[in-house]
Design a protein around this motif. Structure first.
Motif, PDB file in Angstrom:
ATOM      1  N   LEU A 256      -1.238  -0.158   9.752  1.00 55.47           N
ATOM      2  CA  LEU A 256      -2.478   0.016   8.985  1.00 55.47           C
ATOM      3  C   LEU A 256      -2.421   1.257   8.109  1.00 55.47           C
ATOM      4  O   LEU A 256      -2.914   1.251   6.977  1.00 55.47           O
ATOM      5  N   MET A 257      -1.805   2.328   8.600  1.00 51.15           N
ATOM      6  CA  MET A 257      -1.698   3.542   7.785  1.00 51.15           C
ATOM      7  C   MET A 257      -0.741   3.350   6.609  1.00 51.15           C
ATOM      8  O   MET A 257      -0.987   3.866   5.517  1.00 51.15           O
ATOM      9  N   VAL A 258       0.339   2.598   6.804  1.00 54.57           N
ATOM     10  CA  VAL A 258       1.258   2.320   5.691  1.00 54.57           C
ATOM     11  C   VAL A 258       0.559   1.456   4.645  1.00 54.57           C
ATOM     12  O   VAL A 258       0.668   1.706   3.435  1.00 54.57           O
TER      13      VAL A 258
ATOM     14  N   LEU B  31     -14.152  10.068   2.993  1.00 55.08           N
ATOM     15  CA  LEU B  31     -14.085  10.515   1.600  1.00 55.08           C
ATOM     16  C   LEU B  31     -13.458   9.462   0.696  1.00 55.08           C
ATOM     17  O   LEU B  31     -13.871   9.303  -0.463  1.00 55.08           O
ATOM     18  N   THR B  32     -12.478   8.726   1.214  1.00 61.96           N
ATOM     19  CA  THR B  32     -11.851   7.675   0.412  1.00 61.96           C
ATOM     20  C   THR B  32     -12.822   6.537   0.143  1.00 61.96           C
ATOM     21  O   THR B  32     -12.900   6.026  -0.977  1.00 61.96           O
ATOM     22  N   VAL B  33     -13.579   6.143   1.145  1.00 61.25           N
ATOM     23  CA  VAL B  33     -14.577   5.084   0.952  1.00 61.25           C
ATOM     24  C   VAL B  33     -15.673   5.567   0.001  1.00 61.25           C
ATOM     25  O   VAL B  33     -16.125   4.814  -0.883  1.00 61.25           O
ATOM     26  N   LEU B  34     -16.093   6.819   0.130  1.00 59.88           N
ATOM     27  CA  LEU B  34     -17.116   7.367  -0.759  1.00 59.88           C
ATOM     28  C   LEU B  34     -16.617   7.412  -2.204  1.00 59.88           C
ATOM     29  O   LEU B  34     -17.321   6.997  -3.126  1.00 59.88           O
ATOM     30  N   GLY B  35     -15.400   7.898  -2.412  1.00 62.54           N
ATOM     31  CA  GLY B  35     -14.841   7.948  -3.764  1.00 62.54           C
ATOM     32  C   GLY B  35     -14.652   6.563  -4.363  1.00 62.54           C
ATOM     33  O   GLY B  35     -14.933   6.334  -5.547  1.00 62.54           O
TER      34      GLY B  35
ATOM     35  N   GLY C 272     -11.527   1.262  -7.647  1.00 61.11           N
ATOM     36  CA  GLY C 272     -12.478   1.635  -6.602  1.00 61.11           C
ATOM     37  C   GLY C 272     -12.420   0.703  -5.404  1.00 61.11           C
ATOM     38  O   GLY C 272     -12.511   1.146  -4.254  1.00 61.11           O
ATOM     39  N   VAL C 273     -12.244  -0.584  -5.659  1.00 64.21           N
ATOM     40  CA  VAL C 273     -12.119  -1.550  -4.560  1.00 64.21           C
ATOM     41  C   VAL C 273     -10.861  -1.257  -3.747  1.00 64.21           C
ATOM     42  O   VAL C 273     -10.867  -1.321  -2.507  1.00 64.21           O
ATOM     43  N   LEU C 274      -9.764  -0.918  -4.435  1.00 62.04           N
ATOM     44  CA  LEU C 274      -8.537  -0.566  -3.717  1.00 62.04           C
ATOM     45  C   LEU C 274      -8.735   0.681  -2.862  1.00 62.04           C
ATOM     46  O   LEU C 274      -8.221   0.755  -1.734  1.00 62.04           O
ATOM     47  N   PHE C 275      -9.481   1.658  -3.371  1.00 61.34           N
ATOM     48  CA  PHE C 275      -9.759   2.858  -2.581  1.00 61.34           C
ATOM     49  C   PHE C 275     -10.629   2.542  -1.370  1.00 61.34           C
ATOM     50  O   PHE C 275     -10.405   3.098  -0.288  1.00 61.34           O
ATOM     51  N   VAL C 276     -11.618   1.686  -1.538  1.00 59.76           N
ATOM     52  CA  VAL C 276     -12.472   1.318  -0.400  1.00 59.76           C
ATOM     53  C   VAL C 276     -11.650   0.602   0.669  1.00 59.76           C
ATOM     54  O   VAL C 276     -11.771   0.894   1.864  1.00 59.76           O
ATOM     55  N   LEU C 277     -10.777  -0.314   0.243  1.00 56.18           N
ATOM     56  CA  LEU C 277      -9.921  -1.011   1.208  1.00 56.18           C
ATOM     57  C   LEU C 277      -8.965  -0.047   1.909  1.00 56.18           C
ATOM     58  O   LEU C 277      -8.709  -0.161   3.109  1.00 56.18           O
ATOM     59  N   SER C 278      -8.451   0.923   1.161  1.00 52.04           N
ATOM     60  CA  SER C 278      -7.576   1.934   1.752  1.00 52.04           C
ATOM     61  C   SER C 278      -8.315   2.759   2.792  1.00 52.04           C
ATOM     62  O   SER C 278      -7.793   3.031   3.882  1.00 52.04           O
TER      63      SER C 278
ATOM     64  N   GLY D 100      -3.882   3.009  -1.473  1.00 52.50           N
ATOM     65  CA  GLY D 100      -4.313   4.229  -2.138  1.00 52.50           C
ATOM     66  C   GLY D 100      -3.446   4.565  -3.344  1.00 52.50           C
ATOM     67  O   GLY D 100      -3.954   4.997  -4.387  1.00 52.50           O
ATOM     68  N   PHE D 101      -2.139   4.359  -3.224  1.00 53.85           N
ATOM     69  CA  PHE D 101      -1.236   4.621  -4.350  1.00 53.85           C
ATOM     70  C   PHE D 101      -1.545   3.708  -5.532  1.00 53.85           C
ATOM     71  O   PHE D 101      -1.674   4.157  -6.666  1.00 53.85           O
ATOM     72  N   PHE D 102      -1.691   2.413  -5.237  1.00 53.37           N
ATOM     73  CA  PHE D 102      -2.031   1.486  -6.316  1.00 53.37           C
ATOM     74  C   PHE D 102      -3.443   1.729  -6.840  1.00 53.37           C
ATOM     75  O   PHE D 102      -3.719   1.510  -8.024  1.00 53.37           O
ATOM     76  N   GLY D 103      -4.341   2.194  -5.981  1.00 52.45           N
ATOM     77  CA  GLY D 103      -5.688   2.548  -6.426  1.00 52.45           C
ATOM     78  C   GLY D 103      -5.674   3.706  -7.413  1.00 52.45           C
ATOM     79  O   GLY D 103      -6.419   3.717  -8.391  1.00 52.45           O
ATOM     80  N   ILE D 104      -4.803   4.687  -7.165  1.00 52.07           N
ATOM     81  CA  ILE D 104      -4.678   5.807  -8.101  1.00 52.07           C
ATOM     82  C   ILE D 104      -4.174   5.314  -9.452  1.00 52.07           C
ATOM     83  O   ILE D 104      -4.720   5.680 -10.506  1.00 52.07           O
ATOM     84  N   ILE D 105      -3.159   4.483  -9.440  1.00 53.54           N
ATOM     85  CA  ILE D 105      -2.587   3.987 -10.709  1.00 53.54           C
ATOM     86  C   ILE D 105      -3.612   3.165 -11.483  1.00 53.54           C
ATOM     87  O   ILE D 105      -3.808   3.363 -12.686  1.00 53.54           O
TER      88      ILE D 105
END
Length: 146
Positions: free
Chosen positions: A19-21, A111-115, A59-65, A27-32
């Motif tokens: 799950l962490m990987v 913080l990741t879900v909030l962002g 943002g959806v990718l960050f929430v999932l991360s 998160g990496f793809f969310g940044i891009i």
């Protein structure tokens, strides 16, 4: 022989690791995707609606991360709690307890879900699509001097 078989890890540790990987990759793809969707970048289309939709996808990718991180940390914390209260011959002071890594993981997930949710809020409303409002300053002749 130089080959030593590695002991297999417990299932909850392997699940938390997976799950962490997955969270790191999301998160990496969310940044891009979020960088491409920013209004200040010239990557991608010039249409602001398309750019905001790309930002929402980031943002959806960050929430999932964040949710994957939250699930991994909470799974491990549940296991630690279960082992702590289980009847065993190990003295209480030698059992596992919550460490700082669990609290850091919960904070990072929050913080990741909030962002990610803030990025998801950048989608324009349907009635304002295509319209941009600019505040115009007053002409210099309309100013009053005191």
């Amino acid at each position: 022989r130089l080959f030593f078989p590695l002991p297999s890890l417990a299932d909850h540790i392997q699940t938390s690791r997976a799950l962490m990987v997955i969270s790191l990759l999301l998160g990496f793809f969310g940044i891009i995707v979020s960088v491409v969707g920013m209004k200040c970048t010239k990557v991608g289309e010039e249409d602001p609606i398309t750019k905001s939709r790309i930002a929402v996808a980031g943002g959806v990718l960050f929430v999932l991360s964040g949710l994957c991180t939250l699930a991994a940390v909470s799974l491990y914390a549940t296991r630690v709690t279960h082992e702590f209260f289980k009847e065993s011959t190990v003295p209480i002071n030698a059992r596992y307890e919550f460490g700082s890594a669990l609290f850091i993981g919960w904070g990072a997930a929050s913080l990741t879900v909030l962002g990610g949710s803030l990025l998801c809020c950048s989608c324009p409303a349907k009635e304002r699509r295509g319209q941009q409002y600019y505040r115009q300053s007053q002409p210099s002749t309309a100013r009053e001097y005191v």
